[in-house]
Design an enzyme around this catalytic site. Structure first.
Site, short mmCIF file in Angstrom:
data_model
loop_
_atom_site.label_atom_id
_atom_site.label_comp_id
_atom_site.label_asym_id
_atom_site.label_seq_id
_atom_site.Cartn_x
_atom_site.Cartn_y
_atom_site.Cartn_z
N GLY A 33 -4.18 -5.32 -12.33
CA GLY A 33 -3.60 -4.05 -12.73
C GLY A 33 -4.24 -3.61 -14.04
O GLY A 33 -3.77 -3.96 -15.11
N GLY A 34 -5.35 -2.90 -13.93
CA GLY A 34 -5.97 -2.30 -15.11
C GLY A 34 -6.78 -3.21 -16.00
O GLY A 34 -7.17 -2.80 -17.10
N LYS B 238 1.01 -9.89 -1.74
CA LYS B 238 0.66 -8.91 -2.78
C LYS B 238 1.83 -7.96 -3.00
O LYS B 238 2.24 -7.24 -2.08
CB LYS B 238 -0.60 -8.15 -2.37
CG LYS B 238 -1.09 -7.18 -3.46
CD LYS B 238 -2.48 -6.63 -3.12
CE LYS B 238 -2.98 -5.67 -4.18
NZ LYS B 238 -4.33 -5.17 -3.87
N THR C 45 -10.45 -1.20 -10.53
CA THR C 45 -10.87 0.13 -10.97
C THR C 45 -12.01 0.09 -11.99
O THR C 45 -12.88 0.97 -11.98
CB THR C 45 -9.66 0.89 -11.54
OG1 THR C 45 -8.67 0.95 -10.51
CG2 THR C 45 -10.02 2.30 -11.96
N CYS D 189 0.84 -1.19 0.00
CA CYS D 189 0.00 0.00 0.00
C CYS D 189 0.88 1.24 0.00
O CYS D 189 1.68 1.43 0.92
CB CYS D 189 -0.91 0.03 1.22
SG CYS D 189 -1.89 1.55 1.27
#
Lengths: 253, 303
Positions: free
Chosen positions: B242-243, B164, B265, B129
């Protein structure tokens, strides 16, 4: 029945009604009738990652009215959407204003905080509506409020129309005539209104704005600090709001 | 109808699509839209030993094809999660992954120990994070620190342990190897890339934390590259993220070496994305005569 959902709405019209301010009407017979005053719609904008949260200005016969200001790239793209296009909307979201029968309300809107007060005015009996704008070029919805049966007051910061002054100047004079206040607008205005209400001992509901992502309370970006039972906790504009009890909001928290 | 189910560390997923930590809360809000069993699993919002209120607002800013966020691990604390959220989550017929973040190695160990006594299916070690002052990514940027925290938590963790990884490192493959050598059962990657936006009128960063974690379609090629590099360096399974925003992206990420996927996202653009991605993957597999999605993992043919 779902409380909110994503659906396609048919764009009926999207017109400029003041300097940089647009009036969009979109139709969906399933979701539009669910909208309560003070809630918002999360509008998908082609090519953008985040949706745009826009307050519900009105909801009638399956038509949602969204009055918004072009502030950046997303709202610019929204303003270029054309009649007949399909608009992808997640709605209705948030809690909305709580309007009780038998009370007289004062509804205050500042600038682009004015639109949600129209649908709210339609739920009230003989409301006092105070609208404030920076100048005469930004005035919106005056006829709509009159048609909704509101006692309407107009103020401008520069005196170019209506009363020269702030909405709080009018509120101070008239607060004795009402039982409760509902407001939406810039934070300094909301803070000032909350102070006037507190002094007069009148309850006050305020609709807040914050940069948002999911719109439903999962991602936690639109945080607001509130005081509940003496403890400060984090809540979220999209899920717990956008309407909060003014006394509970920790401004700048 | 192809078989979309996948297995990671012996845990069965209905399909490879897991909601990514931080984008899905504890699932309640999305369950209003569709049954959560449509997802392979849920990686819950990162939890800490005690309640955290997170960073001041604004916590989000839009970027070209993506966003920056700096929520700062707002969460009710591990005990509230176990007592109030987990019982409901476990009824949703989907894999539940607890994502844990700490200020100290002791925090991570204490949480792993507590969660090992519950019904969570897996534990994801969040050492990536970028939005908190202490802990978080400070454990995730060197082989030594990743190895040490993984080994420490492994002693207390009775569930499959996913580590992670942060992309904000020089050599992600060696970091993944260090996690593997110290007991990681799986790798999930990538967390967000640290970024920044400035309002040119106020000269203030848009995010109150000044910097934030970048996610969304813009980072997808970086994620694919890193997953491919790590897949070539370790034997444990990789949960790729990731995206990812389309079924094509999902297939591409699996070809790069991912066994399962997390999507985040894109949920903000389209909350129904996981369902559409699963449908699209299924159609593509059928069209190509592939019976199980597991067959495509790591099948990229590099030049």
């Amino acid at each position: 029945m779902k409380k909110y959902d994503v659906q396609k709405f048919e764009l009926l019209s999207n017109e400029q009604i003041a300097d940089g301010i647009f009036d969009m009407r979109v139709k969906n017979d399933e979701l539009a009738p669910l909208a309560k005053c003070g809630q918002f719609a999360h509008v998908y904008v082609p090519s953008k990652t985040l949706r745009r949260p826009i307050s519900v200005c009105d909801s009638e016969n399956g038509v949602l009215r969204l009055v918004y200001q072009v502030k950046g790239e997303g709202t610019k793209i929204m303003s270029e959407m054309k009649k007949g296009e399909s608009v992808d909307i997640l709605a209705p979201l948030g809690n909305g204003f709580k309007i009780e029968k038998g009370k007289r309300y004062c509804l205050i809107g500042g600038g682009i905080g004015v639109p949600p007060m129209l649908y709210t005015a339609k739920q009230c009996e003989n409301p006092l509506v105070i609208t404030g704008f920076r100048n005469k070029d930004l005035i919106i919805l005056q006829d709509d409020f009159k048609n909704a049966g509101a006692e309407l007051v107009l103020t401008t910061d520069d005196g170019s129309a209506g009363i020269h002054g702030f909405v709080t100047d009018v509120l101070k004079e008239k607060i004795a005539e009402v039982d409760e206040v509902c407001a939406c607008g810039p934070t300094p205005m909301l803070k000032a209104i909350a102070a006037v209400c507190k002094e007069a001992g009148k309850p006050c509901q305020i609709s807040l704005e914050e940069r948002m992502a999911c719109g439903i309370g999962a991602c936690l970006v639109c945080a607001v600090k509130v005081r509940k039972n003496g403890e400060e906790i984090m809540q979220h504009v999209c899920k717990n709001g956008p309407v909060f009890n003014a006394e509970e909001v920790v401004f700048n928290g | 109808m192809a078989d979309l189910s996948v297995k990671v560390c012996g845990v069965e997923f209905n399909n490879p699509l897991i909601a990514a930590s931080g984008t899905f809360g504890f699932g309640m809000e999305f369950s209003e839209l569709y049954p959560l069993e449509k997802l392979g699993g849920i990686s819950c919002k990162g939890i800490t030993l005690t309640r955290r209120d997170g960073n001041p607002v604004p916590r989000v800013a839009e970027t070209p094809s993506g966003i920056l966020n700096a929520v700062g691990l707002q969460n009710p604390g591990v005990d509230v999660f176990i007592n109030e959220d987990l019982p409901w989550l476990k009824k949703q017929n989907t894999v539940i992954i607890a994502n844990i973040a700490g200020n100290t190695p002791e925090d991570y160990c204490a949480m792993a120990e507590k969660l090992s006594e519950t019904d969570v299916d897996m534990i994801e070690l969040n050492i990536s994070c970028p939005n908190v002052k202490s802990g978080g990514v400070q454990f995730g940027t060197s082989c030594e620190s990743v190895g040490a925290i993984t080994a420490a938590v492994k002693k207390y963790c009775k569930k499959p342990l996913i580590v992670k990884l942060s992309p904000n490192v020089t050599d992600i493959a060696s970091i993944a190897q260090s996690a593997e050598a110290n007991g990681a059962d799986a790798i999930s990657m990538i967390n967000t890339l640290t970024g920044m936006r400035i309002d040119i009128n106020s000269r203030r960063p848009i995010i109150r934390n000044n910097t934030g974690g970048m996610s969304g379609p813009a980072i997808f090629p970086v994620a694919v590259r890193m997953v491919w590099q790590v897949a070539n360096a370790v034997k444990i399974p990789i949960i790729g993220m990731g995206g990812i925003s389309s079924w094509q992206d999902a297939i591409e990420m699996m070809m790069a070496g991912a066994t399962a996927l997390q999507i985040g996202t894109v949920l903000f653009t389209d909350p129904y994305a996981p369902i559409k991605i699963a449908d699209g993957m299924n159609e593509w597999l059928d069209k190509n005569g592939i019976k199980s999605v597991t067959e495509i993992t790591g099948t990229v043919k590099p030049w």
